[in-house]
Design a protein around this motif. Structure first.
Motif, PDB file in Angstrom:
ATOM      1  N   MET A 163     101.710 -18.259  40.359  1.00  0.00           N
ATOM      2  CA  MET A 163     103.017 -18.873  40.301  1.00  0.00           C
ATOM      3  C   MET A 163     103.151 -19.812  41.509  1.00  0.00           C
ATOM      4  SD  MET A 163     106.812 -17.071  39.985  1.00  0.00           S
ATOM      5  CE  MET A 163     106.170 -15.602  39.305  1.00  0.00           C
ATOM      6  N   SER A 164     103.587 -21.015  41.258  1.00  0.00           N
ATOM      7  CA  SER A 164     103.704 -21.990  42.340  1.00  0.00           C
ATOM      8  C   SER A 164     104.924 -21.698  43.207  1.00  0.00           C
ATOM      9  CB  SER A 164     103.812 -23.400  41.761  1.00  0.00           C
ATOM     10  OG  SER A 164     105.070 -23.578  41.136  1.00  0.00           O
ATOM     11  N   TRP A 165     104.946 -22.288  44.380  1.00  0.00           N
ATOM     12  CA  TRP A 165     106.054 -22.069  45.304  1.00  0.00           C
ATOM     13  C   TRP A 165     107.357 -22.597  44.725  1.00  0.00           C
ATOM     14  CZ3 TRP A 165     108.928 -26.082  47.123  1.00  0.00           C
ATOM     15  CH2 TRP A 165     108.370 -27.360  46.995  1.00  0.00           C
ATOM     16  N   LEU A 166     107.276 -23.691  43.947  1.00  0.00           N
ATOM     17  CA  LEU A 166     108.488 -24.259  43.350  1.00  0.00           C
ATOM     18  C   LEU A 166     109.076 -23.311  42.303  1.00  0.00           C
ATOM     19  CD1 LEU A 166     110.421 -26.624  43.130  1.00  0.00           C
ATOM     20  CD2 LEU A 166     108.893 -27.610  41.424  1.00  0.00           C
ATOM     21  N   GLU A 167     108.214 -22.699  41.515  1.00  0.00           N
ATOM     22  CA  GLU A 167     108.690 -21.752  40.508  1.00  0.00           C
ATOM     23  C   GLU A 167     109.290 -20.505  41.166  1.00  0.00           C
ATOM     24  OE1 GLU A 167     107.113 -19.443  36.508  1.00  0.00           O
ATOM     25  OE2 GLU A 167     105.745 -20.716  37.647  1.00  0.00           O
ATOM     26  N   LYS A 168     108.648 -20.007  42.207  1.00  0.00           N
ATOM     27  CA  LYS A 168     109.183 -18.844  42.922  1.00  0.00           C
ATOM     28  C   LYS A 168     110.542 -19.160  43.538  1.00  0.00           C
ATOM     29  CE  LYS A 168     104.921 -16.550  44.287  1.00  0.00           C
ATOM     30  NZ  LYS A 168     104.082 -16.169  45.424  1.00  0.00           N
ATOM     31  N   TRP A 169     110.638 -20.318  44.172  1.00  0.00           N
ATOM     32  CA  TRP A 169     111.890 -20.719  44.806  1.00  0.00           C
ATOM     33  C   TRP A 169     112.989 -20.896  43.765  1.00  0.00           C
ATOM     34  CZ3 TRP A 169     115.177 -24.976  44.841  1.00  0.00           C
ATOM     35  CH2 TRP A 169     116.075 -25.019  45.889  1.00  0.00           C
ATOM     36  N   THR A 170     112.656 -21.508  42.631  1.00  0.00           N
ATOM     37  CA  THR A 170     113.631 -21.725  41.570  1.00  0.00           C
ATOM     38  C   THR A 170     114.118 -20.400  40.996  1.00  0.00           C
ATOM     39  OG1 THR A 170     112.531 -23.808  41.012  1.00  0.00           O
ATOM     40  CG2 THR A 170     114.039 -22.909  39.379  1.00  0.00           C
ATOM     41  N   LYS A 171     113.197 -19.458  40.780  1.00  0.00           N
ATOM     42  CA  LYS A 171     113.579 -18.150  40.257  1.00  0.00           C
ATOM     43  C   LYS A 171     114.470 -17.399  41.243  1.00  0.00           C
ATOM     44  CE  LYS A 171     110.076 -17.125  36.854  1.00  0.00           C
ATOM     45  NZ  LYS A 171     110.989 -16.776  35.780  1.00  0.00           N
ATOM     46  N   ARG A 172     114.151 -17.482  42.518  1.00  0.00           N
ATOM     47  CA  ARG A 172     114.993 -16.821  43.530  1.00  0.00           C
ATOM     48  C   ARG A 172     116.385 -17.434  43.576  1.00  0.00           C
ATOM     49  NH1 ARG A 172     110.465 -16.601  48.020  1.00  0.00           N
ATOM     50  NH2 ARG A 172     109.368 -14.747  47.305  1.00  0.00           N
ATOM     51  N   MET A 173     116.461 -18.747  43.463  1.00  0.00           N
ATOM     52  CA  MET A 173     117.755 -19.421  43.464  1.00  0.00           C
ATOM     53  C   MET A 173     118.566 -19.042  42.223  1.00  0.00           C
ATOM     54  SD  MET A 173     118.358 -20.994  46.191  1.00  0.00           S
ATOM     55  CE  MET A 173     119.791 -21.880  45.683  1.00  0.00           C
ATOM     56  N   MET A 174     117.913 -18.991  41.063  1.00  0.00           N
ATOM     57  CA  MET A 174     118.607 -18.599  39.840  1.00  0.00           C
ATOM     58  C   MET A 174     119.136 -17.176  39.959  1.00  0.00           C
ATOM     59  SD  MET A 174     118.586 -20.945  37.385  1.00  0.00           S
ATOM     60  CE  MET A 174     118.476 -20.188  35.800  1.00  0.00           C
ATOM     61  N   LEU A 175     118.325 -16.286  40.514  1.00  0.00           N
ATOM     62  CA  LEU A 175     118.741 -14.898  40.699  1.00  0.00           C
ATOM     63  C   LEU A 175     119.905 -14.807  41.679  1.00  0.00           C
ATOM     64  CD1 LEU A 175     117.874 -12.168  39.595  1.00  0.00           C
ATOM     65  CD2 LEU A 175     116.331 -11.947  41.523  1.00  0.00           C
ATOM     66  N   SER A 176     119.845 -15.551  42.769  1.00  0.00           N
ATOM     67  CA  SER A 176     120.922 -15.540  43.763  1.00  0.00           C
ATOM     68  C   SER A 176     122.213 -16.102  43.189  1.00  0.00           C
ATOM     69  CB  SER A 176     120.541 -16.376  44.987  1.00  0.00           C
ATOM     70  OG  SER A 176     119.312 -16.010  45.484  1.00  0.00           O
ATOM     71  N   VAL A 177     122.112 -17.224  42.513  1.00  0.00           N
ATOM     72  CA  VAL A 177     123.300 -17.845  41.913  1.00  0.00           C
ATOM     73  C   VAL A 177     123.900 -16.922  40.849  1.00  0.00           C
ATOM     74  CG1 VAL A 177     124.031 -19.754  40.413  1.00  0.00           C
ATOM     75  CG2 VAL A 177     122.655 -20.211  42.433  1.00  0.00           C
ATOM     76  N   GLY A 178     123.039 -16.273  40.064  1.00  0.00           N
ATOM     77  CA  GLY A 178     123.528 -15.363  39.039  1.00  0.00           C
ATOM     78  C   GLY A 178     124.248 -14.167  39.614  1.00  0.00           C
ATOM     79  N   ILE A 179     123.678 -13.558  40.628  1.00  0.00           N
ATOM     80  CA  ILE A 179     124.321 -12.389  41.251  1.00  0.00           C
ATOM     81  C   ILE A 179     125.645 -12.789  41.901  1.00  0.00           C
ATOM     82  CG2 ILE A 179     124.096 -10.715  43.122  1.00  0.00           C
ATOM     83  CD1 ILE A 179     121.073 -10.600  42.412  1.00  0.00           C
ATOM     84  N   LEU A 180     125.628 -13.898  42.619  1.00  0.00           N
ATOM     85  CA  LEU A 180     126.862 -14.378  43.237  1.00  0.00           C
ATOM     86  C   LEU A 180     127.902 -14.744  42.173  1.00  0.00           C
ATOM     87  CD1 LEU A 180     128.005 -14.925  46.042  1.00  0.00           C
ATOM     88  CD2 LEU A 180     127.193 -17.271  45.822  1.00  0.00           C
ATOM     89  N   GLY A 181     127.437 -15.324  41.077  1.00  0.00           N
ATOM     90  CA  GLY A 181     128.342 -15.666  39.975  1.00  0.00           C
ATOM     91  C   GLY A 181     128.970 -14.447  39.346  1.00  0.00           C
ATOM     92  N   VAL A 182     128.180 -13.375  39.160  1.00  0.00           N
ATOM     93  CA  VAL A 182     128.731 -12.136  38.603  1.00  0.00           C
ATOM     94  C   VAL A 182     129.820 -11.601  39.517  1.00  0.00           C
ATOM     95  CG1 VAL A 182     128.200  -9.705  38.162  1.00  0.00           C
ATOM     96  CG2 VAL A 182     126.736 -11.470  37.214  1.00  0.00           C
ATOM     97  N   VAL A 183     129.557 -11.579  40.804  1.00  0.00           N
ATOM     98  CA  VAL A 183     130.536 -11.046  41.753  1.00  0.00           C
ATOM     99  C   VAL A 183     131.812 -11.885  41.744  1.00  0.00           C
ATOM    100  CG1 VAL A 183     130.991 -10.676  44.215  1.00  0.00           C
ATOM    101  CG2 VAL A 183     128.815  -9.960  43.229  1.00  0.00           C
ATOM    102  N   ILE A 184     131.684 -13.183  41.834  1.00  0.00           N
ATOM    103  CA  ILE A 184     132.857 -14.050  41.930  1.00  0.00           C
ATOM    104  C   ILE A 184     133.631 -14.110  40.613  1.00  0.00           C
ATOM    105  CG2 ILE A 184     133.590 -16.456  42.212  1.00  0.00           C
ATOM    106  CD1 ILE A 184     131.350 -16.710  44.310  1.00  0.00           C
ATOM    107  N   ILE A 185     132.931 -14.365  39.516  1.00  0.00           N
ATOM    108  CA  ILE A 185     133.611 -14.536  38.229  1.00  0.00           C
ATOM    109  C   ILE A 185     134.240 -13.230  37.759  1.00  0.00           C
ATOM    110  CG2 ILE A 185     133.232 -15.045  35.782  1.00  0.00           C
ATOM    111  CD1 ILE A 185     131.188 -17.165  36.712  1.00  0.00           C
ATOM    112  N   TYR A 186     133.507 -12.130  37.862  1.00  0.00           N
ATOM    113  CA  TYR A 186     134.057 -10.867  37.385  1.00  0.00           C
ATOM    114  C   TYR A 186     135.167 -10.341  38.291  1.00  0.00           C
ATOM    115  CZ  TYR A 186     130.941 -10.402  33.460  1.00  0.00           C
ATOM    116  OH  TYR A 186     130.308 -10.605  32.261  1.00  0.00           O
TER     117      TYR A 186
END
Length: 74
Positions: free
Chosen positions: A1-24
């Motif tokens: 897995m390339s560094w860009l894919e790892k970074w993108t997946k981590r960002m998606m996971l972070s944004v998703g978790i933060l989104g769950v907390v804020i939106i819910y």
């Protein structure tokens, strides 16, 4: 897995978790304060979960899909 894919997946996971907390938390606040939540589109509550799903690695994504299939088949 390339560094860009790892970074993108981590960002998606972070944004998703933060989104769950804020939106819910905002959704629960509206429910408890007695205000109408009818104006909120249904996809607003699902969008952070999509980010979390695509932030997972492929093995976990596969396990989530098989869990959903088993859950809704019965």
């Amino acid at each position: 897995m390339s560094w860009l894919e790892k970074w993108t997946k981590r960002m998606m996971l972070s944004v998703g978790i933060l989104g769950v907390v804020i939106i819910y938390s905002g959704f629960i606040y509206l429910l408890l304060s007695g205000r109408s939540v009818a104006v909120l589109p249904w996809y607003l509550l699902l969008s952070p979960w999509v980010c979390i799903f695509f932030g997972l690695d492929h093995a976990r994504q596969f396990r989530v899909i098989t869990w959903f299939v088993r859950r809704f088949k019965h």
